[in-house]
Design an enzyme around this catalytic site. Structure first.
Site, short mmCIF file in Angstrom:
data_model
loop_
_atom_site.label_atom_id
_atom_site.label_comp_id
_atom_site.label_asym_id
_atom_site.label_seq_id
_atom_site.Cartn_x
_atom_site.Cartn_y
_atom_site.Cartn_z
N SER A 135 0.91 -5.79 -6.43
CA SER A 135 0.54 -4.50 -6.09
C SER A 135 -0.25 -3.76 -7.76
O SER A 135 0.79 -4.20 -8.65
CB SER A 135 1.41 -3.50 -5.62
OG SER A 135 1.65 -2.30 -6.23
N TYR A 148 10.44 0.04 -5.83
CA TYR A 148 9.11 -0.94 -5.33
C TYR A 148 8.45 -1.62 -6.40
O TYR A 148 7.83 -2.97 -6.61
CB TYR A 148 8.15 0.03 -4.23
CG TYR A 148 6.96 -0.95 -4.12
CD1 TYR A 148 7.00 -1.68 -3.18
CD2 TYR A 148 6.54 -0.41 -4.49
CE1 TYR A 148 5.56 -2.34 -2.61
CE2 TYR A 148 4.42 -0.63 -4.35
CZ TYR A 148 4.45 -1.94 -3.13
OH TYR A 148 3.69 -2.57 -2.73
N1 LIG Z 1 -0.49 -0.16 1.39
C1 LIG Z 1 -0.82 -0.24 -0.17
O1 LIG Z 1 -0.80 0.90 -0.42
C2 LIG Z 1 -0.43 -1.40 -0.77
C3 LIG Z 1 -0.94 -1.40 -2.24
C4 LIG Z 1 -0.32 -2.06 -2.82
C5 LIG Z 1 0.02 -3.16 -2.32
N2 LIG Z 1 0.90 -2.70 -0.87
C6 LIG Z 1 1.38 -4.72 -0.73
O2 LIG Z 1 0.51 -5.16 0.50
C7 LIG Z 1 1.17 -5.67 1.72
C8 LIG Z 1 0.84 -5.55 2.79
O3 LIG Z 1 1.34 -3.76 2.80
P1 LIG Z 1 0.72 -3.00 4.14
O4 LIG Z 1 0.27 -2.35 3.03
O5 LIG Z 1 -0.27 -3.60 5.05
O6 LIG Z 1 2.11 -2.35 5.23
P2 LIG Z 1 2.82 -2.29 6.60
O7 LIG Z 1 1.41 -2.16 7.08
O8 LIG Z 1 3.91 -1.63 5.80
O9 LIG Z 1 3.20 -4.36 6.29
C9 LIG Z 1 4.05 -4.28 5.68
C10 LIG Z 1 4.30 -6.03 6.10
O10 LIG Z 1 5.49 -6.84 5.89
C11 LIG Z 1 6.52 -7.35 6.39
N3 LIG Z 1 7.49 -7.30 5.98
C12 LIG Z 1 8.40 -6.40 6.01
N4 LIG Z 1 10.03 -6.82 5.58
C13 LIG Z 1 9.55 -8.59 6.05
C14 LIG Z 1 10.80 -9.53 6.07
N5 LIG Z 1 11.88 -9.36 5.72
N6 LIG Z 1 10.07 -10.91 6.96
C15 LIG Z 1 8.87 -10.82 6.75
N7 LIG Z 1 7.70 -9.92 7.29
C16 LIG Z 1 8.60 -9.28 6.82
C17 LIG Z 1 6.63 -6.11 7.72
O11 LIG Z 1 6.59 -6.17 9.05
P3 LIG Z 1 7.88 -5.46 10.08
O12 LIG Z 1 6.90 -5.17 11.02
O13 LIG Z 1 8.11 -6.35 11.02
O14 LIG Z 1 8.55 -4.30 9.03
C18 LIG Z 1 4.61 -5.47 8.15
O15 LIG Z 1 3.96 -6.81 8.57
C19 LIG Z 1 2.57 -5.49 1.13
O16 LIG Z 1 3.29 -6.65 0.86
C20 LIG Z 1 2.66 -4.31 -0.22
O17 LIG Z 1 3.26 -4.65 -0.44
C21 LIG Z 1 0.33 -2.36 -0.18
#
Ligand SMILES: NC(=O)c1ccc[n+]([C@@H]2O[C@H](COP(=O)([O-])OP(=O)(O)OC[C@H]3O[C@@H](n4cnc5c(N)ncnc54)[C@H](OP(=O)(O)O)[C@@H]3O)[C@@H](O)[C@H]2O)c1
Length: 243
Positions: A135, A148
């Protein structure tokens, strides 16, 4: 890496950036995508549309046995995308700050490390690659998401170390540093956000161009440029975003 004809495993594939990556990988001709999620039912439903090309896989990145079992089942992976992550939206000194920090370190840092360790031998044998979704907040702390940001900073350091260790084994390691993306993670937060689809496209474009550092949206590109020129000023701007 050109993903056409390749076998790819995406963690956290049941929504947000993860599912957008699965779709984009299929469009680009990936031979097979392991869509890994804790809730395997959700990915199994989605995998119905591409039987054989999308394999639903139950993986909790915080459970050693779950990770080991995924590696045992997926010996043909060419590209591992460590996308699973959590954001508890807590500041470091908040009442629940320590619990949040533990949970985020467990998933964002230790879970990613665990996957890298389990798949390193497979990727070495296949001349494969890893992409870790870090991130932009791993490069500068946003205090309202302080715990985070710190976990993602650990993820950034992990990326550099794993990249160094795997370089001599012919495994490329890509770091992805998104800004705000419109997913469950940022639900209810009013700000400009990229869509998961836009970000997935930019991530796979960056991997195709063999870019070690990928900034997949306008905001992360702006912040990255600013960090190169005036990191103290960026820190001041982010620290001013406390309520
Ligand atoms: N959205 C943003 O603004 C943003 C910005 C920068 C970076 N990111 C990064 O992008 C990545 C994806 O996030 P997203 O934005 O798509 O959010 P999201 O929709 O909340 O997706 C997060 C995913 O991680 C999974 N997860 C959480 N804990 C886990 C575990 N213990 N084992 C396996 N899977 C697990 C969740 O599964 P469950 O459904 O089971 O919880 C979900 O599928 C993350 O690493 C996040 O930090 C996001």
């Amino acid at each position: 890496m050109d993903v056409a004809g390749k076998v790819v495993l995406v963690t956290g594939a049941n929504g947000g950036i993860g599912w957008a990556l699965v779709q984009e990988l299929l469009e680009r001709g990936a031979a097979k995508v392991y869509a890994a999620a804790r809730n395997v039912q959700a990915v199994a439903e989605m995998a119905k549309f591409e039987p054989g090309r999308v394999i639903a896989l139950r993986v909790d990145v915080t459970h050693e046995t779950s990770v080991a079992s995924a590696a045992a089942q997926c010996q043909d992976v060419d590209l591992l995308i460590n996308n699973a992550g959590v954001n508890q939206c807590q500041s470091l000194l908040a009442a629940d700050g320590l619990d949040s920090a533990r949970q985020e370190i467990k998933v964002n840092y230790l879970g990613t490390l665990s996957m890298c360790r389990a798949f390193a031998p497979i990727l070495t044998a296949r001349g494969g690659a890893i992409a870790n979704v870090c991130s932009i907040l791993g490069l500068v702390n946003l205090p309202v998401n302080g715990t985070y940001s710190a976990s993602k900073a650990a993820g950034h350091s992990l990326l550099q170390g794993v990249r160094a260790e795997l370089a001599s084994r012919g495994v490329k390691v890509y770091g992805v540093y998104p800004g705000p993306v419109d997913t469950r993670m940022t639900a209810g937060q009013e700000m400009a956000k990229a869509t998961p689809g836009q970000v997935a496209t930019m991530i796979l474009d960056g991997i195709a161009r063999d870019e070690e550092y990928i900034f997949p949206d306008a905001m992360s590109q702006d912040v990255h440029r600013a960090l190169l020129h005036a990191p103290d000023e960026v820190e001041r701007q982010f620290s001013a975003m406390l309520p």
